[in-house]
Design a protein around this motif. Structure first.
Motif, PDB file in Angstrom:
ATOM      1  N   ALA A   1      10.663 -65.350  22.458  1.00 50.85           N
ATOM      2  CA  ALA A   1       9.243 -65.481  22.104  1.00 50.85           C
ATOM      3  C   ALA A   1       8.387 -64.634  23.037  1.00 50.85           C
ATOM      4  O   ALA A   1       7.390 -64.033  22.612  1.00 50.85           O
ATOM      5  N   GLY A   2       8.770 -64.560  24.313  1.00 53.15           N
ATOM      6  CA  GLY A   2       8.023 -63.738  25.263  1.00 53.15           C
ATOM      7  C   GLY A   2       8.094 -62.268  24.914  1.00 53.15           C
ATOM      8  O   GLY A   2       7.097 -61.538  25.017  1.00 53.15           O
ATOM      9  N   ALA A   3       9.261 -61.809  24.486  1.00 56.71           N
ATOM     10  CA  ALA A   3       9.408 -60.404  24.093  1.00 56.71           C
ATOM     11  C   ALA A   3       8.583 -60.100  22.858  1.00 56.71           C
ATOM     12  O   ALA A   3       7.924 -59.053  22.773  1.00 56.71           O
ATOM     13  N   LEU A   4       8.593 -61.005  21.898  1.00 61.19           N
ATOM     14  CA  LEU A   4       7.809 -60.787  20.675  1.00 61.19           C
ATOM     15  C   LEU A   4       6.311 -60.745  20.991  1.00 61.19           C
ATOM     16  O   LEU A   4       5.568 -59.972  20.383  1.00 61.19           O
ATOM     17  N   ALA A   5       5.883 -61.559  21.951  1.00 65.27           N
ATOM     18  CA  ALA A   5       4.463 -61.543  22.343  1.00 65.27           C
ATOM     19  C   ALA A   5       4.111 -60.253  23.068  1.00 65.27           C
ATOM     20  O   ALA A   5       2.979 -59.758  22.971  1.00 65.27           O
ATOM     21  N   ALA A   6       5.071 -59.679  23.805  1.00 68.12           N
ATOM     22  CA  ALA A   6       4.801 -58.461  24.572  1.00 68.12           C
ATOM     23  C   ALA A   6       4.739 -57.222  23.695  1.00 68.12           C
ATOM     24  O   ALA A   6       4.041 -56.254  24.022  1.00 68.12           O
ATOM     25  N   LEU A   7       5.479 -57.207  22.603  1.00 69.58           N
ATOM     26  CA  LEU A   7       5.600 -55.993  21.792  1.00 69.58           C
ATOM     27  C   LEU A   7       4.256 -55.410  21.343  1.00 69.58           C
ATOM     28  O   LEU A   7       4.009 -54.220  21.542  1.00 69.58           O
TER      29      LEU A   7
ATOM     30  N   SER B   1      23.289 -64.613  31.914  1.00 69.97           N
ATOM     31  CA  SER B   1      24.710 -64.612  31.585  1.00 69.97           C
ATOM     32  C   SER B   1      24.929 -64.784  30.090  1.00 69.97           C
ATOM     33  O   SER B   1      24.411 -65.726  29.472  1.00 69.97           O
ATOM     34  N   ARG B   2      25.671 -63.847  29.504  1.00 71.89           N
ATOM     35  CA  ARG B   2      26.062 -63.895  28.096  1.00 71.89           C
ATOM     36  C   ARG B   2      24.873 -63.766  27.132  1.00 71.89           C
ATOM     37  O   ARG B   2      25.010 -64.066  25.951  1.00 71.89           O
ATOM     38  N   ARG B   3      23.728 -63.340  27.602  1.00 73.22           N
ATOM     39  CA  ARG B   3      22.574 -63.170  26.736  1.00 73.22           C
ATOM     40  C   ARG B   3      22.196 -61.697  26.691  1.00 73.22           C
ATOM     41  O   ARG B   3      22.263 -60.985  27.694  1.00 73.22           O
ATOM     42  N   ALA B   4      21.779 -61.231  25.521  1.00 72.21           N
ATOM     43  CA  ALA B   4      21.368 -59.842  25.365  1.00 72.21           C
ATOM     44  C   ALA B   4      20.086 -59.573  26.148  1.00 72.21           C
ATOM     45  O   ALA B   4      19.378 -60.495  26.566  1.00 72.21           O
ATOM     46  N   GLU B   5      19.763 -58.288  26.321  1.00 75.29           N
ATOM     47  CA  GLU B   5      18.693 -57.870  27.238  1.00 75.29           C
ATOM     48  C   GLU B   5      17.364 -58.589  27.019  1.00 75.29           C
ATOM     49  O   GLU B   5      16.716 -59.036  27.971  1.00 75.29           O
ATOM     50  N   PHE B   6      16.913 -58.697  25.780  1.00 77.76           N
ATOM     51  CA  PHE B   6      15.599 -59.282  25.497  1.00 77.76           C
ATOM     52  C   PHE B   6      15.672 -60.711  24.972  1.00 77.76           C
ATOM     53  O   PHE B   6      14.657 -61.285  24.577  1.00 77.76           O
ATOM     54  N   ALA B   7      16.855 -61.317  24.996  1.00 71.00           N
ATOM     55  CA  ALA B   7      17.035 -62.621  24.357  1.00 71.00           C
ATOM     56  C   ALA B   7      16.360 -63.766  25.107  1.00 71.00           C
ATOM     57  O   ALA B   7      16.015 -64.784  24.498  1.00 71.00           O
ATOM     58  N   ALA B   8      16.178 -63.628  26.407  1.00 63.91           N
ATOM     59  CA  ALA B   8      15.631 -64.740  27.183  1.00 63.91           C
ATOM     60  C   ALA B   8      14.502 -64.317  28.116  1.00 63.91           C
ATOM     61  O   ALA B   8      14.135 -65.066  29.019  1.00 63.91           O
ATOM     62  N   LEU B   9      13.939 -63.144  27.918  1.00 64.58           N
ATOM     63  CA  LEU B   9      12.921 -62.638  28.835  1.00 64.58           C
ATOM     64  C   LEU B   9      11.571 -63.319  28.629  1.00 64.58           C
ATOM     65  O   LEU B   9      11.116 -63.495  27.494  1.00 64.58           O
ATOM     66  N   PRO B  10      10.873 -63.656  29.726  1.00 71.31           N
ATOM     67  CA  PRO B  10       9.476 -64.071  29.594  1.00 71.31           C
ATOM     68  C   PRO B  10       8.613 -62.851  29.272  1.00 71.31           C
ATOM     69  O   PRO B  10       9.050 -61.707  29.394  1.00 71.31           O
ATOM     70  N   ARG B  11       7.397 -63.123  28.901  1.00 70.11           N
ATOM     71  CA  ARG B  11       6.494 -62.068  28.421  1.00 70.11           C
ATOM     72  C   ARG B  11       6.292 -60.950  29.448  1.00 70.11           C
ATOM     73  O   ARG B  11       6.350 -59.765  29.106  1.00 70.11           O
ATOM     74  N   HIS B  12       6.053 -61.312  30.697  1.00 68.72           N
ATOM     75  CA  HIS B  12       5.760 -60.290  31.718  1.00 68.72           C
ATOM     76  C   HIS B  12       6.948 -59.356  31.914  1.00 68.72           C
ATOM     77  O   HIS B  12       6.780 -58.122  31.944  1.00 68.72           O
ATOM     78  N   GLU B  13       8.157 -59.900  32.037  1.00 71.81           N
ATOM     79  CA  GLU B  13       9.330 -59.050  32.241  1.00 71.81           C
ATOM     80  C   GLU B  13       9.619 -58.193  31.019  1.00 71.81           C
ATOM     81  O   GLU B  13      10.024 -57.031  31.143  1.00 71.81           O
ATOM     82  N   ALA B  14       9.406 -58.764  29.841  1.00 75.02           N
ATOM     83  CA  ALA B  14       9.610 -57.974  28.620  1.00 75.02           C
ATOM     84  C   ALA B  14       8.634 -56.811  28.569  1.00 75.02           C
ATOM     85  O   ALA B  14       9.002 -55.689  28.184  1.00 75.02           O
TER      86      ALA B  14
END
Length: 233
Positions: free
Chosen positions: A123-129, A80-93
Motif C-alpha cells: 500500500a505504501g508503494a502504491l501511495a508513492a507512485l 526475507s522472502r518478499r519482493a522489493e516493493f512488497a512490504a515497503l512503507p511509503r517513504h522508502e518506496a
C-alpha cells in the motif's frame, strides 16, 4: 467480442538480451507488440547504465511501438522472502522510485508505467507512485489507473520471476490463456528473459499467443490513457 493480448518480458539484461531479441522477432512476425519490463539494476552487479547495447535495443523497440515499464529499482528483497516493493512503507518506496526514475531518464527510457517485481506492491508503494509521477500500476490481478483510481481486473499468466516453470505449469498456462481469449477477456502473458532461454517455457508462451490470436485477440501493450475532459455544460 474480441479479447486483448498483452505480452511482457522481464529480466532483460546483457545475458538475456539475445533471447529477448529472438522472441521479439517471433512476436513481430505475428504482429504482436511487447511490454518490456526494465529494472535499472539486477543481481550479479548488473547496471543498465553500463549496458549500452541493451539500452539501444530497448529504445529501438519503443520507437517501433513496444512499451517500457519500470520493474523495480534493483529487485533486492527488502524483507526475507518478499519482493522489493512488497512490504515497503511509503517513504522508502518513494526513495527507490525516484532513484529508478533518474536512471531511466538518464538512459532515455523514462516511463510512467510501473510493475513491481513479482507483481507485488505494498500500500505504501502504491501511495508513492503518483507522487513520483507514475500513472499506471500493474499488479498480479489488476491494472490500476493511479490518476482516476480505477482498477481493471485481469490476472497475469506468467513463467519465471515468481511464477513456476515446470512442464505442468506451462501446460496450465496455455489452457488458461485459451480460456481467457475465448471469453474475450484481457490476456496478460509474462515471461522472464531467463526462461526465454529454455525451449519449453518459450514454446508455451508462443502457443498461448497463437491460441489467443486464433480466438481473435488483438495485440496491445501496457499504456496509460488520460480520461477525456468533461464537456462544459
Amino acid at each position: 467480442m474480441n479479447g486483448e493480448l498483452i505480452v511482457s518480458v522481464s529480466g532483460i539484461r546483457d545475458t538475456t538480451r539475445d533471447a529477448a531479441i529472438e522472441f521479439a522477432e517471433l512476436m513481430d512476425q505475428r504482429g504482436v507488440r511487447l511490454s518490456l519490463l526494465v529494472a535499472p539494476r539486477l543481481k550479479g552487479k548488473y547496471r543498465l547504465v553500463d549496458d549500452p547495447a541493451t539500452q539501444s535495443w530497448l529504445r529501438g523497440r519503443r520507437l517501433a511501438g513496444d512499451a517500457i515499464v519500470l520493474h523495480g529499482y534493483d529487485q533486492a528483497a527488502t524483507k526475507s522472502r518478499r519482493a522489493e516493493f512488497a512490504a515497503l512503507p511509503r517513504h522508502e518506496a518513494t526513495l527507490r522510485l525516484k532513484a529508478a526514475d533518474r536512471v531511466m531518464e538518464r538512459v532515455q527510457l523514462r516511463t510512467r508505467l510501473f510493475a513491481a517485481p513479482r507483481w507485488d506492491a505494498s500500500a505504501g508503494a502504491l501511495a508513492a507512485l503518483p507522487e513520483v509521477g507514475f500513472r499506471l500500476a500493474l499488479g498480479l490481478t489488476t491494472m490500476l489507473d493511479l490518476e482516476s483510481n480505477i482498477a481493471q481486473r485481469s490476472r497475469v499468466y506468467g513463467i519465471g520471476e515468481g511464477f513456476r516453470a515446470e512442464p505442468w505449469w506451462c501446460r496450465a498456462l496455455v489452457m488458461g490463456a485459451a480460456r481467457t481469449a475465448r471469453r474475450g477477456g484481457v490476456l496478460r502473458l509474462a515471461i522472464s528473459g531467463a526462461q526465454l532461454q529454455r525451449s519449453g517455457p518459450r514454446q508455451a508462451v508462443l502457443d498461448a499467443v497463437d491460441l489467443a490470436l486464433y480466438h481473435g485477440a488483438r495485440s496491445n501493450v501496457y499504456r496509460w490513457e488520460p480520461l477525456p475532459a468533461s464537456r462544459a455544460a
